[in-house]
Enzyme design. Structure first.
Site, PDB file in Angstrom:
ATOM      1  N   GLU A  73       0.852  -1.189   0.000  1.00  0.00           N
ATOM      2  CA  GLU A  73       0.000   0.000   0.000  1.00  0.00           C
ATOM      3  C   GLU A  73       0.883   1.233   0.000  1.00  0.00           C
ATOM      4  OE1 GLU A  73      -3.663   2.345   2.248  1.00  0.00           O
ATOM      5  OE2 GLU A  73      -2.648   0.718   3.331  1.00  0.00           O
ATOM      6  N   GLU A  98       4.544   4.974   4.244  1.00  0.00           N
ATOM      7  CA  GLU A  98       4.055   6.252   4.770  1.00  0.00           C
ATOM      8  C   GLU A  98       5.280   7.076   5.172  1.00  0.00           C
ATOM      9  OE1 GLU A  98       2.172   9.309   5.543  1.00  0.00           O
ATOM     10  OE2 GLU A  98       0.809   7.651   5.056  1.00  0.00           O
ATOM     11  N   ASP A 147      -3.551  12.293  -3.515  1.00  0.00           N
ATOM     12  CA  ASP A 147      -3.755  13.702  -3.858  1.00  0.00           C
ATOM     13  C   ASP A 147      -4.011  13.818  -5.360  1.00  0.00           C
ATOM     14  OD1 ASP A 147      -3.557  16.467  -4.339  1.00  0.00           O
ATOM     15  OD2 ASP A 147      -2.045  16.717  -2.762  1.00  0.00           O
ATOM     16  N   ASP A 181     -12.164   9.773  -4.349  1.00  0.00           N
ATOM     17  CA  ASP A 181     -13.408  10.525  -4.330  1.00  0.00           C
ATOM     18  C   ASP A 181     -13.432  11.556  -5.448  1.00  0.00           C
ATOM     19  OD1 ASP A 181     -11.272  11.824  -2.787  1.00  0.00           O
ATOM     20  OD2 ASP A 181     -12.727  13.439  -2.564  1.00  0.00           O
ATOM     21  N   THR A 220     -10.583   3.087   4.551  1.00  0.00           N
ATOM     22  CA  THR A 220      -9.448   3.842   5.078  1.00  0.00           C
ATOM     23  C   THR A 220      -9.967   4.874   6.072  1.00  0.00           C
ATOM     24  OG1 THR A 220      -9.511   5.633   3.448  1.00  0.00           O
ATOM     25  CG2 THR A 220      -8.357   3.615   2.810  1.00  0.00           C
ATOM     26  N   GLU A 221      -9.061   5.515   6.824  1.00  0.00           N
ATOM     27  CA  GLU A 221      -9.477   6.568   7.744  1.00  0.00           C
ATOM     28  C   GLU A 221     -10.177   7.696   6.997  1.00  0.00           C
ATOM     29  OE1 GLU A 221      -5.234   5.470   9.156  1.00  0.00           O
ATOM     30  OE2 GLU A 221      -6.476   5.167   7.395  1.00  0.00           O
ATOM     31  N   PHE A 222      -9.593   8.079   5.859  1.00  0.00           N
ATOM     32  CA  PHE A 222     -10.173   9.151   5.057  1.00  0.00           C
ATOM     33  C   PHE A 222     -11.559   8.756   4.561  1.00  0.00           C
ATOM     34  CE2 PHE A 222     -11.050  11.211   1.015  1.00  0.00           C
ATOM     35  CZ  PHE A 222     -10.788  12.544   1.291  1.00  0.00           C
ATOM     36  N   GLU A 223     -11.693   7.536   4.142  1.00  0.00           N
ATOM     37  CA  GLU A 223     -12.965   7.051   3.610  1.00  0.00           C
ATOM     38  C   GLU A 223     -14.054   7.078   4.674  1.00  0.00           C
ATOM     39  OE1 GLU A 223     -14.416   3.141   1.008  1.00  0.00           O
ATOM     40  OE2 GLU A 223     -12.388   3.257   1.855  1.00  0.00           O
TER      41      GLU A 223
END
Length: 242
Positions: A73, A98, A147, A181, A220-223
């Site tokens: 990932e 990361e 991004d 998104d 994911t956290e963002f999702e």
């Protein structure tokens, strides 16, 4: 573990904490991010030393101690997605990339809490994968909500250059999984893949959470945050290397 062994291990951790800044800065500073020091506490789950990462190139199955498929990932955040996968698929190995110290530590903590043996966090950029991943080492690669670089699309992670790297590290039959998104990014990826030799779009949807794949989808956290605050469809594609 005996008391003297515990003391020796504790002393070694403190020694490493005292030296860890050298991996990221040319000279000492007065103040450091506290999570930089905490990375040292998770040697089984986190590698931040570039040389240690590179020495495993072509040998990641040896690192994990098995011949299971390796999944990568890029941009894992604080690890919810990869930790969820590693917990669900014990017969796969996971490497998560990361840069931010806190996110790496949080991912390592979650992995240790679950006693996972098939996951590793590495402090590296996605653009550098050829430096530490060998030929045909990867069975699948995840890129979630990168991004979109509106107006500066050349900076995107999913480009023709990325697929040139995947030509080397991704096994035949391996897949790139992409969630976003951003409508234009989604459309641009579809167009890019249609122009590539050796890759094929095997699944696509502009509304992931209203498909048959929603039940198996790991957020994911963002999702999770995005779905709770906004009413916008999540786009998702699977691209297979032929």
């Amino acid at each position: 573990m005996k008391k003297d062994e515990i003391k020796e291990e504790s002393n070694e951790i403190e020694r490493k904490k005292g030296e860890v800044w050298k991996y990221f800065f040319e000279r000492p500073k007065k103040n450091y991010n506290k999570y930089m020091y905490e990375m040292v506490e998770y040697p089984e789950y986190l590698i931040y030393d570039n040389e240690e990462v590179k020495k495993n190139k072509g040998k990641w199955n040896e690192f994990f101690g098995n011949n299971n498929g390796i999944y990568l990932e890029i941009g894992c955040g604080s690890g919810n997605f990869t930790v969820g996968n590693a917990e669900k698929f014990k017969d796969r190995n996971y490497i998560a990339l990361e840069l931010r110290f806190k996110r790496l530590v949080l991912g390592a903590r979650k992995s240790e809490k679950r006693n996972l043996k098939n996951i590793l966090f590495i402090r590296k950029r996605g653009e550098t994968i050829l430096d530490f991943i060998g030929k045909d080492e990867i069975s699948g690669i995840y890129i979630n909500f990168p991004d979109p670089w509106e107006g500066e699309e050349r900076k995107r992670i999913i480009t023709k250059e990325l697929f040139e790297k995947l030509d080397i590290i991704l096994k035949n039959g391996g897949k790139l999984y992409f969630k976003t998104d951003h409508q234009k990014y989604y459309e641009d990826v579809l167009e890019l893949v249609s122009e590539l030799d050796g890759y094929e779009m095997c699944y696509r949807t502009d509304d992931l959470h209203n498909t048959e794949k929603a039940a198996e989808n790991i957020k994911t956290e963002f999702e999770q945050m995005f779905l709770s605050k906004h009413n916008m469809n999540i786009k998702y594609v699977e691209i297979i290397k032929k």
